[in-house]
Design an enzyme around this catalytic site. Structure first.
Site, mmCIF file in Angstrom:
data_model
loop_
_atom_site.group_PDB
_atom_site.id
_atom_site.type_symbol
_atom_site.label_atom_id
_atom_site.label_comp_id
_atom_site.label_asym_id
_atom_site.label_seq_id
_atom_site.Cartn_x
_atom_site.Cartn_y
_atom_site.Cartn_z
ATOM 1 C CB SER A 101 -2.918 5.224 1.693
ATOM 2 O OG SER A 101 -2.010 6.190 1.223
ATOM 3 C CG ASP A 222 5.087 2.112 1.784
ATOM 4 O OD1 ASP A 222 5.317 2.762 0.746
ATOM 5 O OD2 ASP A 222 4.046 2.236 2.444
ATOM 6 C CG HIS A 252 1.672 3.222 -0.288
ATOM 7 N ND1 HIS A 252 2.165 3.483 0.978
ATOM 8 C CD2 HIS A 252 0.540 3.984 -0.405
ATOM 9 C CE1 HIS A 252 1.386 4.352 1.594
ATOM 10 N NE2 HIS A 252 0.388 4.671 0.778
#
Length: 296
Positions: A101, A222, A252
């Site tokens: 991320s 996602d 995610h």
């Protein structure tokens, strides 16, 4: 700049004496709302063959980044990633850095600043820009109004926002409890600052300077970083060999809900890096006719 977060860094695992054969060290950098605990399903397998560096960014519950004057930028996180790798002696011969991320763009910047430390960057659910840009034909996944609405909800009632956001981010009920605790452990003021850095930022130009080999792993469903973002990143990384892998899962956090799929892709990368390192080692010596090898 507060450095107390580094006390949470730890090196685990073993190379089983295989350093001379090209064993590769692995750095696991977690994303927003998580901590190093998010990797717990990957560590047992990876640590059997590799030295692992795990750490907590300073916005976690165990971190110390709760100063109202703290300034967060991707460049700052890149510098801290470099610093913790140096301090823990990981990356001297190039490490595979697994960045999830928000850590993904920090890793891209860090690899440009210290390419000697990075053998490969393995980006999981990465995004350089979350806001769509119609005039550029860029699909980041959100319009700006949606992002501003999310930030307003966070500022108004952070706990309520977490309870609504986490189930979507988790993608699977089995990960909700873990992530809820992790998100709620953040200081709300810090969480909002970071969210603004992440969701309002535009790091697309960083991709132009990436020279380190890269694997971009995205999840098929996602909501935060759709597969189209991975394709954009690959096309823009013209300075390196970048590949895209899509995990058939939701949410995610594939390290929690699809760990084996993620491990399979990562294992392939690690084996290729080991083979390349071993080949480089072999090429560094020349066999003399009397059978003595002399290092070049």
């Amino acid at each position: 700049m507060n450095r107390l977060w580094r006390a949470n860094a730890r090196v685990v695992g073993s190379t089983d004496g295989r350093e001379e054969e090209g064993a590769v060290s692995v750095v696991l950098a977690h994303g927003y709302g998580a901590s190093q605990a998010v990797w717990h399903k990957l560590v047992p397998s990876l640590s059997q063959r590799h030295k692992l560096l795990l750490f907590d960014w300073d916005f976690t519950a165990t971190g110390a980044g709760k100063d109202d004057q703290e300034v967060y930028t991707f460049g700052r996180f890149a510098d801290e990633l470099i610093a913790v790798m140096e301090e823990r002696g990981v990356g001297a011969s190039g490490a595979v850095v697994v960045a999830h991320s928000m850590s993904a763009m920090a890793a891209c910047i860090a690899a440009q600043r210290r390419p000697d430390l990075f053998a490969h960057i393995f980006l999981v659910c990465a995004s350089p820009r979350y806001i769509n840009s119609e005039e550029e034909g860029y699909v980041g996944g959100f319009d700006e109004a949606a992002i501003q609405g999310m930030l307003a909800a966070m500022e108004s009632d952070f706990d309520a926002w977490v309870k609504g956001f986490v189930p979507n981010a988790a993608g699977d009920a089995s990960a909700v409890e873990h992530l809820s605790k992790s998100f709620l452990a953040m200081d709300p003021g810090v969480a909002v600052k970071l969210a603004k850095m992440i969701f309002l930022g535009d790091q697309r130009e960083v991709l132009d300077g990436v020279k380190t080999p890269c694997t971009i792993v995205q999840v098929k469903a996602d909501f935060a970083a759709p597969p189209s973002v991975a394709e954009y990143m690959q096309l823009r990384m013209k300075g390196t060999a970048a590949t895209v892998e899509i995990i058939d899962s939701v949410g995610h956090f594939p390290q929690l809900v699809a760990p084996q799929q993620l491990l399979d892709i990562l294992d392939g990368v690690l084996r290729l890096r080991e083979a390349a390192a071993a080949a480089e080692h072999d090429a560094g010596s020349v066999e003399i006719t009397d059978g003595i090898d002399v290092a070049m």
